[in-house]
Design an enzyme around this catalytic site. Structure first.
Site, short mmCIF file in Angstrom:
data_model
loop_
_atom_site.label_atom_id
_atom_site.label_comp_id
_atom_site.label_asym_id
_atom_site.label_seq_id
_atom_site.Cartn_x
_atom_site.Cartn_y
_atom_site.Cartn_z
N ARG A 194 0.82 -1.20 0.00
CA ARG A 194 0.00 0.00 0.00
C ARG A 194 0.87 1.27 0.00
O ARG A 194 0.51 2.27 -0.63
CB ARG A 194 -0.93 0.00 1.22
CG ARG A 194 -1.97 -1.10 1.23
CD ARG A 194 -3.11 -0.85 0.26
NE ARG A 194 -3.87 0.33 0.55
CZ ARG A 194 -5.20 0.38 0.59
NH1 ARG A 194 -5.91 -0.73 0.38
NH2 ARG A 194 -5.85 1.50 0.80
N HIS A 214 -12.95 -1.74 9.08
CA HIS A 214 -13.41 -1.14 7.83
C HIS A 214 -13.23 -2.02 6.61
O HIS A 214 -14.01 -1.95 5.67
CB HIS A 214 -12.68 0.19 7.63
CG HIS A 214 -13.28 1.08 6.59
ND1 HIS A 214 -14.62 1.44 6.60
CD2 HIS A 214 -12.74 1.68 5.49
CE1 HIS A 214 -14.86 2.23 5.57
NE2 HIS A 214 -13.75 2.39 4.87
#
Length: 272
Positions: free
Chosen positions: A175, A242
């Site tokens: 990421r 999430h």
């Protein structure tokens, strides 16, 4: 393999897999997000669908534009991609920002949308925001940094999952590299657009999936969406934050497959 579709004034990167009813997968706005970083682990479970995992404008390999609100522009872009790829109608699966994009398309072009799967979608804020939940604070802080650090990415990733063992060094490194390749140049907070007034216009059957411990788009924000979309239902997964599709992948895949078929032959007969 990731390729791109030329829309004339821009291009959009995507990865396609499988054959069958069309499903468009729409990722979140987190740093380093792409279609495959959000959904690459889920797509093999949907090999009997035509899966299109997009890099939304400004993320991954898709160029950013200055058009705002972001959700509104992205939804128009998704519609243009569908047309370019010969997809008349599709199910939409959207995570966070991507969920907001999916709702916007369902509002503006309802005939193009089969069913909606929304994981803690964006675009609907409570009246008392800000202050922002801690996950959004970190997301906006990362976006605002001229050159964010790997440690900032590590903090962000750890907030996305309840099980900290899933915040691996490999995931953080992936990421982080992706975020530096296309670092967002956006006002903070970005102008995402407000979908709240138009939620009752959504005709699609809608499944909301929420992690009970979500610290980015909290479960308390779900009520407005659940109550205002006429045909919406909510599944809440405990011990989950999430990134539902990543943290609870097997359960997520099962729930979504069941919902997309729904035991109703008409649910997929016109989705292609």
């Amino acid at each position: 393999m990731t390729t791109s579709v030329d829309l004339g004034d821009t291009e959009v990167a995507y990865t396609e897999s499988g054959t069958g009813p069309a499903v468009i997968w729409l990722h979140g706005s987190g740093p380093g997000a792409t279609g495959m970083s959000n959904f690459g682990g889920n797509l093999p479970a949907f090999a009997d669908h035509r899966n299109i995992a997009l890099d939304l404008p400004g993320w991954g390999r898709s160029p950013r534009t200055t058009d705002e609100p972001l959700l509104f522009h992205a939804a128009k872009t998704v519609s243009r991609v569908m047309t370019a790829l010969g997809i008349e109608r599709a199910h939409l699966v959207g995570n966070s920002y991507g969920g907001g994009v999916a709702m916007r398309l369902a509002i503006t072009e309802p005939d193009r949308v089969g069913r909606l799967v929304l994981m803690a979608p964006g675009g609907v804020l409570p009246p008392d925001a800000p202050p922002w939940p801690v996950g959004l604070e970190h997301l906006f802080g990362y976006m605002a940094a001229e050159k964010p650090s790997r440690e900032a990415m590590a903090e962000f990733v750890r907030l996305m999952v309840y099980d900290q063992a899933l915040a691996t060094d490999a995931l953080i490194d992936e990421r982080y590299r992706s975020s530096l390749a296309v670092h967002p140049e956006l006002p903070i907070p970005p102008n995402f657009g407000d979908l709240t007034p138009d939620l009752p216009r959504i005709r699609a059957r809608t499944l909301l999936i929420w992690g009970r411990e979500d610290q980015t788009v909290p479960l308390t924000w779900a009520a407005r969406i659940l109550n205002d979309i006429p045909d919406a239902e909510l599944r809440v997964l405990p011990h989950c934050r999430h990134w539902v599709q990543y943290e609870r992948a097997a359960e997520f895949n099962h729930i979504v497959r069941e919902f997309l078929s729904g035991g109703d032959p008409s649910a997929t007969s016109n989705v292609r």
